[in-house]
Scaffold this active site. Structure first.
Site, short mmCIF file in Angstrom:
data_model
loop_
_atom_site.label_atom_id
_atom_site.label_comp_id
_atom_site.label_asym_id
_atom_site.label_seq_id
_atom_site.Cartn_x
_atom_site.Cartn_y
_atom_site.Cartn_z
N SER A 140 -69.13 111.53 -52.10
CA SER A 140 -68.56 109.94 -51.36
C SER A 140 -69.63 108.90 -52.52
CB SER A 140 -68.56 110.25 -50.36
OG SER A 140 -68.77 109.00 -49.84
N TYR A 153 -74.12 111.60 -42.33
CA TYR A 153 -73.26 111.19 -43.56
C TYR A 153 -73.51 110.95 -44.99
CZ TYR A 153 -68.75 110.69 -46.57
OH TYR A 153 -67.73 110.65 -47.50
#
Length: 258
Positions: A140, A153
């Site tokens: 990501s 995250y």
């Protein structure tokens, strides 16, 4: 076809990017093994994919025995694994570090780190023995940037990049490549949850406009654009790319010094 008769194993296959990847690899002639926690969702995806050679394996990627099972099932059916799309992931709940709950910390790390690690552990063993293979981990833009409210995250995706680099070095002598894609904001259900977490369900359209405005190209990526990059990295077209994170974020990384 770039991947005719190649065996492609995809986790998180019922999610937005996973489904797009299944379709893209099928279009390139691949045989598919699709893994997801939700068996009904897997069956729905299989009905959308133009391939007659698909294995569906429901599995919880946080459970090492279930990961070993989906790898064993794939090898049992096809005899090998040529490509591993290590894609299963979650975003978790938004909270500052001081307000973060242990339950969320363990949930996100279990899926995004341990799930990815277990997948590598067992798939790389197969690829090492056959002396070939290509792995694409889903990271990501949170894998190199901070994300207020999403520290867990972001930390988990930083960890995926560490796994990618380490695995690439370990496996290079065996003819196995390991890379990662790093999507920015992508038009998936996960992005809907991120929007909702940021501002509440009643203001998601406002959040979407704000997130899109932060992208130099002014829009979200489509899952298909991420899948196309995965196909490239999995194929021989990228035969000398190894240990790399490829950012696909509409120019957002241009604002970063990294």
């Amino acid at each position: 076809m770039l991947l005719k008769d190649k065996v492609v194993l995809i986790t998180g296959a019922a999610g937005g990017i996973g489904t797009a990847a299944a379709k893209a690899f099928a279009n390139e002639g691949a045989k598919l093994a699709l893994v997801d926690l939700n068996e009904d969702a897997l069956k729905k995806v299989s009905g959308q994919v133009e391939s007659s050679d698909i294995l569906l394996v429901p599995a919880d990627v946080t459970k090492e025995d279930q990961v070993k099972n989906y790898v064993d099932k794939t090898v049992e059916k096809y005899g090998r694994i040529d490509v591993f799309i290590n894609n299963a992931g979650v975003n978790g709940a938004n909270a500052t570090i001081t307000e973060q709950q242990e339950k969320n910390l363990r949930f996100v790390m279990d899926v995004n780190f341990f799930g990815a690690f277990y997948g590598l552990k067992y798939v790389l063993g197969v690829m090492q023995e056959q002396k070939s293979g290509s792995v694409v981990n889903t990271a990501s833009n949170g894998g190199w940037l901070g994300a207020p409210g999403m520290s867990v995250y972001a930390a988990s995706k930083h960890a995926v990049l560490g796994l990618t680099k380490s695995a690439a070095i370990e496996m290079a002598p065996y003819g196995v490549r390991v890379n990662a894609v790093a999507p920015g904001a992508t038009n998936t259900d996960m992005m809907r949850r991120i929007e909702s977490n940021a501002v509440g369900e009643e203001n998601v359209e406002e959040a979407k406009k704000a997130f899109e405005a932060a992208v130099p190209m002014g829009r979200y990526a489509t899952p298909e654009e991420i899948a196309d990059l995965m196909v490239f990295l999995a194929s021989d077209k990228s035969s000398f790319i190894d240990g790399t994170m490829v950012r696909i974020d509409g120019g957002m990384s241009a604002n970063s010094a990294q």
